[in-house]
Design an enzyme around this catalytic site. Structure first.
Site, PDB file in Angstrom:
ATOM      1  CE1 TYR A  90      33.271  56.099  62.587  1.00 47.06           C
ATOM      2  CE2 TYR A  90      32.395  54.238  61.369  1.00 47.06           C
ATOM      3  CZ  TYR A  90      32.251  55.189  62.349  1.00 47.06           C
ATOM      4  OH  TYR A  90      31.098  55.235  63.095  1.00 47.06           O
ATOM      5  CB  CYS A  91      38.642  53.534  55.683  1.00 48.21           C
ATOM      6  SG  CYS A  91      38.666  52.080  56.748  1.00 48.21           S
TER       7      CYS A  91
END
Length: 221
Positions: A90-91
């Protein structure tokens, strides 16, 4: 496609076990429990917000060069993204979206840095994998994250799950503590005052980079 749409698509594939994202289905309720507990703790509401003064910091870039917030702010507004590490998909999607928007940030006189607790070697890996042209700074022990109110300790059951998944945070971060920052996005004005803050204890939710443009336009006016 918006950043959140990309995140939602990844989350759906991950939960469905689609290649290459296969993971045992029993892990998902454990991760969701930890997120729900962090939300319920109210910590995000106690983090620094718009109108607060941003703590000054100096952190090393991937080459070990010290980068100070004072020097960055002397040149213009500063966009900051706190993220968990190269191991977090997600990062990585967020970093890619920030890179896509970076030319517009620069047109408005702003600089961009990402901050994570990971080692310099892992920051270099982040730069390569995501094709980034902005610096990633290493926040050892999440000390700067703590100054912003973002650092939290993983619960024991989540530490055990991470170990089972070979997601060894002490190795990634060069730090024995099992702590992470809540993902957060800040815009700091040249006067050191926070002009925009978005903190979300749910790591699968991230603000759109374009949300920052009106703030930067106002600061540059």
């Amino acid at each position: 496609m918006t950043l959140q749409a990309r995140l939602d698509a990844f989350k759906a594939d991950f939960k469905a076990g689609k290649a290459p994202y296969f993971a045992p289905p029993e892990i998902h309720p454990i991760m969701e429990r930890a997120t729900a507990e962090l939300i319920a703790s109210g910590q995000a509401g106690r983090a620094l917000k718009a109108g607060d003064r941003a703590p000054a910091f100096t952190l090393p870039d991937p080459d070990g060069k010290p980068v100070s917030s004072a020097d960055l702010l002397a040149a213009g507004p500063l966009v900051m993204s706190f993220y968990r590490g190269v191991w977090c998909p997600y990062c990585n999607l967020e970093l890619q979206a920030l890179e896509e928007t970076l030319p517009r940030f620069r047109e408005l006189g702003a600089s961009l840095v990402a901050i994570s607790p990971q080692t310099a070697a892992n920051s270099r890996k982040s730069l390569r994998q995501n094709g980034l042209s902005f610096p990633i700074l290493s926040d050892g022990g999440n000390e700067v994250a703590a100054a912003f109110g973002l650092r939290f300790a993983l619960p024991d059951y989540l530490v055990e799950l991470y170990r089972q998944l070979k997601n060894d945070l002490p190795a990634f971060n060069g730090d024995p503590g099992w702590t992470l920052p809540m993902p957060a996005r800040y815009v700091i004005g040249r006067d050191g005052i926070i002009a925009y803050a978005e903190v979300n204890p749910d790591y699968t939710q991230r603000p759109e980079p374009e949300n920052l443009l009106p703030v930067l336009e106002r600061l540059s006016a």
